[in-house]
Design a protein around this motif. Structure first.
Motif, PDB file in Angstrom:
ATOM      1  N   VAL A 191       0.838  -1.201   0.000  1.00  0.00           N
ATOM      2  CA  VAL A 191       0.000   0.000   0.000  1.00  0.00           C
ATOM      3  C   VAL A 191       0.873   1.251   0.000  1.00  0.00           C
ATOM      4  CG1 VAL A 191      -1.675   1.328   1.364  1.00  0.00           C
ATOM      5  CG2 VAL A 191      -1.973  -1.141   1.091  1.00  0.00           C
ATOM      6  N   LEU A 192       1.922   1.257   0.826  1.00  0.00           N
ATOM      7  CA  LEU A 192       2.838   2.399   0.847  1.00  0.00           C
ATOM      8  C   LEU A 192       3.504   2.594  -0.513  1.00  0.00           C
ATOM      9  CD1 LEU A 192       2.448   2.035   3.963  1.00  0.00           C
ATOM     10  CD2 LEU A 192       4.861   2.592   4.215  1.00  0.00           C
ATOM     11  N   LEU A 193       3.917   1.505  -1.140  1.00  0.00           N
ATOM     12  CA  LEU A 193       4.598   1.615  -2.428  1.00  0.00           C
ATOM     13  C   LEU A 193       3.678   2.179  -3.507  1.00  0.00           C
ATOM     14  CD1 LEU A 193       6.676  -1.655  -2.267  1.00  0.00           C
ATOM     15  CD2 LEU A 193       7.618   0.613  -2.795  1.00  0.00           C
ATOM     16  N   HIS A 194       2.433   1.750  -3.523  1.00  0.00           N
ATOM     17  CA  HIS A 194       1.496   2.317  -4.503  1.00  0.00           C
ATOM     18  C   HIS A 194       1.359   3.832  -4.294  1.00  0.00           C
ATOM     19  CE1 HIS A 194       0.179  -1.153  -6.728  1.00  0.00           C
ATOM     20  NE2 HIS A 194      -0.046  -1.834  -5.617  1.00  0.00           N
ATOM     21  N   ARG A 233      -7.192  -7.588  -2.018  1.00  0.00           N
ATOM     22  CA  ARG A 233      -6.931  -7.595  -3.466  1.00  0.00           C
ATOM     23  C   ARG A 233      -7.972  -6.774  -4.225  1.00  0.00           C
ATOM     24  NH1 ARG A 233      -3.171 -10.499  -5.763  1.00  0.00           N
ATOM     25  NH2 ARG A 233      -2.109 -12.231  -4.754  1.00  0.00           N
ATOM     26  N   THR A 234      -9.221  -6.841  -3.774  1.00  0.00           N
ATOM     27  CA  THR A 234     -10.271  -6.055  -4.426  1.00  0.00           C
ATOM     28  C   THR A 234      -9.987  -4.567  -4.290  1.00  0.00           C
ATOM     29  OG1 THR A 234     -11.893  -7.794  -4.006  1.00  0.00           O
ATOM     30  CG2 THR A 234     -12.742  -5.596  -4.505  1.00  0.00           C
ATOM     31  N   TYR A 235      -9.622  -4.142  -3.084  1.00  0.00           N
ATOM     32  CA  TYR A 235      -9.310  -2.714  -2.890  1.00  0.00           C
ATOM     33  C   TYR A 235      -8.093  -2.292  -3.708  1.00  0.00           C
ATOM     34  CZ  TYR A 235     -12.683  -1.890   0.863  1.00  0.00           C
ATOM     35  OH  TYR A 235     -13.849  -1.722   1.575  1.00  0.00           O
ATOM     36  N   LEU A 239      -7.286 -15.523   7.441  1.00  0.00           N
ATOM     37  CA  LEU A 239      -7.077 -14.311   6.649  1.00  0.00           C
ATOM     38  C   LEU A 239      -7.671 -14.394   5.247  1.00  0.00           C
ATOM     39  CD1 LEU A 239      -3.383 -13.342   7.500  1.00  0.00           C
ATOM     40  CD2 LEU A 239      -5.485 -12.525   8.562  1.00  0.00           C
ATOM     41  N   SER A 240      -8.346 -15.475   4.918  1.00  0.00           N
ATOM     42  CA  SER A 240      -8.824 -15.672   3.548  1.00  0.00           C
ATOM     43  C   SER A 240      -9.721 -14.535   3.080  1.00  0.00           C
ATOM     44  CB  SER A 240      -9.560 -17.008   3.430  1.00  0.00           C
ATOM     45  OG  SER A 240     -10.095 -17.173   2.138  1.00  0.00           O
ATOM     46  N   ASP A 241     -10.751 -14.200   3.867  1.00  0.00           N
ATOM     47  CA  ASP A 241     -11.675 -13.135   3.473  1.00  0.00           C
ATOM     48  C   ASP A 241     -10.963 -11.784   3.415  1.00  0.00           C
ATOM     49  OD1 ASP A 241     -13.699 -14.986   3.303  1.00  0.00           O
ATOM     50  OD2 ASP A 241     -14.608 -14.473   5.229  1.00  0.00           O
ATOM     51  N   ALA A 242     -10.061 -11.552   4.389  1.00  0.00           N
ATOM     52  CA  ALA A 242      -9.331 -10.279   4.414  1.00  0.00           C
ATOM     53  C   ALA A 242      -8.444 -10.133   3.188  1.00  0.00           C
ATOM     54  CB  ALA A 242      -8.496 -10.176   5.692  1.00  0.00           C
TER      55      ALA A 242
END
Length: 303
Positions: A190-193, A297-299, A289-292
């Motif tokens: 997230v930081l890299l993006h 990935r969606t976000y 962590l599957s749902d997370a």
């Protein structure tokens, strides 16, 4: 037999929260999230200070800026508060993942945690630095802060201060788990993006190296947890003893030979590599962590 659905109680927001001055000074897009975090943390009697820091405190925030709090906690209550923090953040703010124990934050006598929280259609980075109340005066001399909550803490006993300091030292020194190292990758992506969108090439270079180092640390935590060697030394001698180890080192080799300054596609490939590595070397790190991860990935795709 009837079933009862339990829902979290709505927090009673203290009247002493002072958010108006911060909003007037900044009018940042993150202000609703600042309010949300303050309203989640402030009901606890253990919280003595809520201090906004970083670009939101200095009035230089942009739409990509993170939300950065220093949180004063009664010295005696610090261990219990830290232990319950992930549950509190998930229940009251919708934090997507457990907090990453921030290993690169400046040492100001406390513990840093980074959360990823859905806000305004994207994942927003929220940094919480929890410090014993007795350390807050020194912290405020080092860091520009805007106070949104200040309570007069009880005078800590010497024993409470020592126990709080010992707790911070123990948490800082303990080895990170595979799950924590996986979450570190997700936070760094997230930081890299953000760096790539801002054109901050030098910072992207530095955080790209941190991501590769986290990959190395993940491999060692999974396959050589008792390693006697520091950093990058003796990796092949310790890891390349099994097919799984050799496959993991091939992943690491691919990571470190990638471009020095990444673009968004490079970051995506790095995450794919790391998730495959985790499934191969330490699949239990994915437990719960599957749902997370699906939501993450969606976000990322929508960002």
């Amino acid at each position: 037999m009837s079933s009862t659905t339990l829902t979290p109680a709505v927090p009673q927001v203290p009247s002493e929260l002072t958010l108006a001055a911060l909003a007037e000074a900044n009018r940042p897009a993150q202000m609703p999230l600042v309010t949300r975090i303050a309203e989640a943390l402030s009901p606890s009697p253990a919280v003595t200070h809520l201090l906004v820091r970083g670009s939101l405190a200095s009035g230089t925030a942009d739409r990509l800026s993170d939300v950065d709090f220093a949180v004063g906690i009664d010295d005696a209550a610090l261990p219990a508060f830290v232990t319950s923090l992930n549950d509190l953040m998930a229940m009251t703010t919708g934090a997507l993942l457990p907090g990453w124990p921030d290993s690169i934050v400046t040492d100001l006598g406390g513990l840093g945690f980074v959360y990823l929280i859905p806000h305004d259609g994207k994942l927003q980075q929220v940094d919480l630095y929890l410090a014993p109340a007795s350390a807050i005066p020194a912290l405020r001399r080092e860091v520009t802060c805007a106070a949104v909550l200040e309570r007069i803490p009880a005078t800590p006993t010497g024993g409470a201060q020592r126990r709080a300091a010992a707790f911070v030292a123990e948490r800082t020194a303990r080895p990170r788990t595979c799950t924590e190292l996986l979450i570190e990758h997700l936070v760094l992506a997230v930081l890299l993006h953000k760096r790539i969108q801002r054109g901050q090439r030098f910072i992207a270079y530095a955080e790209w190296h941190l991501l590769h180092t986290a990959t190395k640390d993940l491999i060692k935590a999974a396959l050589a947890p008792g390693s006697r060697y520091w950093g990058w030394y003796q990796l092949r001698e310790e890891i390349a003893l099994t097919p799984i180890g050799r496959a993991c080192l091939a992943d690491l080799d691919e990571a470190v030979t990638s471009p020095a300054v990444p673009v968004a596609d490079d970051v995506g490939r790095a995450l794919d590599r790391v998730l495959a590595l985790v499934e191969r070397a330490c699949p239990n790190a994915l437990d719960g962590l599957s749902d997370a991860l699906t939501a993450y990935r969606t976000y990322q795709e929508l960002a």
